[in-house]
Scaffold this motif. Sequence first.
Motif, short mmCIF file in Angstrom:
data_model
loop_
_atom_site.label_atom_id
_atom_site.label_comp_id
_atom_site.label_asym_id
_atom_site.label_seq_id
_atom_site.Cartn_x
_atom_site.Cartn_y
_atom_site.Cartn_z
N PRO A 1 -15.16 1.39 -2.74
CA PRO A 1 -14.23 0.29 -3.05
C PRO A 1 -14.09 -0.74 -1.92
O PRO A 1 -13.80 -1.90 -2.19
N ARG A 2 -14.33 -0.33 -0.69
CA ARG A 2 -14.21 -1.29 0.43
C ARG A 2 -15.28 -2.38 0.37
O ARG A 2 -15.11 -3.44 0.95
N ALA A 3 -16.37 -2.13 -0.37
CA ALA A 3 -17.43 -3.13 -0.50
C ALA A 3 -16.94 -4.41 -1.17
O ALA A 3 -17.52 -5.48 -0.98
N ILE A 4 -15.88 -4.30 -1.93
CA ILE A 4 -15.36 -5.47 -2.63
C ILE A 4 -14.93 -6.56 -1.66
O ILE A 4 -15.00 -7.75 -1.98
N GLY B 1 -10.10 4.96 -8.00
CA GLY B 1 -9.17 5.63 -7.10
C GLY B 1 -7.78 5.61 -7.67
O GLY B 1 -7.55 5.13 -8.78
N ASP B 2 -6.83 6.11 -6.90
CA ASP B 2 -5.46 6.13 -7.41
C ASP B 2 -4.85 4.74 -7.32
O ASP B 2 -5.36 3.85 -6.65
N SER B 3 -3.76 4.55 -8.00
CA SER B 3 -3.15 3.22 -8.10
C SER B 3 -2.73 2.66 -6.74
O SER B 3 -2.79 1.46 -6.53
N ALA B 4 -2.32 3.52 -5.81
CA ALA B 4 -1.92 3.04 -4.49
C ALA B 4 -3.10 2.44 -3.74
O ALA B 4 -2.98 1.40 -3.09
N VAL B 5 -4.27 3.10 -3.84
CA VAL B 5 -5.48 2.58 -3.18
C VAL B 5 -5.91 1.27 -3.82
O VAL B 5 -6.18 0.29 -3.13
N ILE B 6 -5.94 1.25 -5.14
CA ILE B 6 -6.33 0.04 -5.85
C ILE B 6 -5.37 -1.10 -5.51
O ILE B 6 -5.79 -2.22 -5.22
N GLY C 1 -0.49 -0.25 -11.34
CA GLY C 1 0.89 0.20 -11.41
C GLY C 1 1.84 -0.89 -10.97
O GLY C 1 1.46 -2.04 -10.79
N PRO C 2 3.10 -0.55 -10.76
CA PRO C 2 4.09 -1.55 -10.36
C PRO C 2 3.91 -2.06 -8.93
O PRO C 2 4.55 -3.03 -8.55
N GLU C 3 3.03 -1.42 -8.17
CA GLU C 3 2.85 -1.81 -6.77
C GLU C 3 2.36 -3.25 -6.61
O GLU C 3 2.58 -3.87 -5.58
N ALA C 4 1.70 -3.80 -7.61
CA ALA C 4 1.14 -5.14 -7.51
C ALA C 4 2.11 -6.24 -7.94
O ALA C 4 1.77 -7.41 -7.91
N VAL C 5 3.34 -5.88 -8.28
CA VAL C 5 4.29 -6.90 -8.75
C VAL C 5 4.60 -7.91 -7.64
O VAL C 5 4.90 -9.07 -7.94
N GLY C 6 4.46 -7.54 -6.40
CA GLY C 6 4.66 -8.49 -5.30
C GLY C 6 3.69 -9.66 -5.35
O GLY C 6 4.03 -10.78 -4.94
N LEU C 7 2.49 -9.42 -5.85
CA LEU C 7 1.52 -10.50 -5.98
C LEU C 7 1.98 -11.50 -7.04
O LEU C 7 1.85 -12.71 -6.87
N VAL C 8 2.54 -10.98 -8.11
CA VAL C 8 3.07 -11.83 -9.18
C VAL C 8 4.24 -12.65 -8.64
O VAL C 8 4.33 -13.86 -8.89
#
Length: 172
Positions: A20-23, A48-53, A82-89
């Motif tokens: 995933p780090r290749a991205i 991977g898990d949602s926290a890693v993604i 998951g809800p972890e990305a809501v900060g981006l929104v």
Amino acid sequence: MSQAEHEWLAQAVRRVEADPRAIHLLFPQAERRGGPDARGALLRALRGDSAVISAVISDLYVRGDSGERLAILSALPDLDAGPEAVGLVEDALRTNDTRLVAAALGPYGSAWLDDHSFRQGVLKCVFMGIPLASVAGLERRFDAELARMLSDYAAELRAAGRPVPHDVMERI
């Protein structure tokens, strides 16, 4: 998509699936080398898990230009963020880029924003001239408080002798 774009994208997706780090290396060049849908394909290849993604997506977003940020916001409904990305929104809703604001109120934002942030985002769409039809889940999330906010805004526009947008008139 040209043959060269197709080959680049297929190889890039395999690299991201394996590591995933290749991205981080591939994402900035994805649209130029893999075509307009390449960024989304790379994001969907994350495993991977949602926290890693979420951490990878957040890093790409923070470092990205507007086009990269738009690709991320558009892909969020398809990712296991998951809800972890809501900060981006929430960050996108603070911009003055109509494309980012509209994308922020797509399916992911509609699902994860709290009521206050969602209402403020809808009002920002009205201020920026973004059609309310582009707000995902508006009918489901429309409540008395949002109706009051839109009504108050319409009253301010009328008092200033300015027209009230048609899509606001339909909802008040």
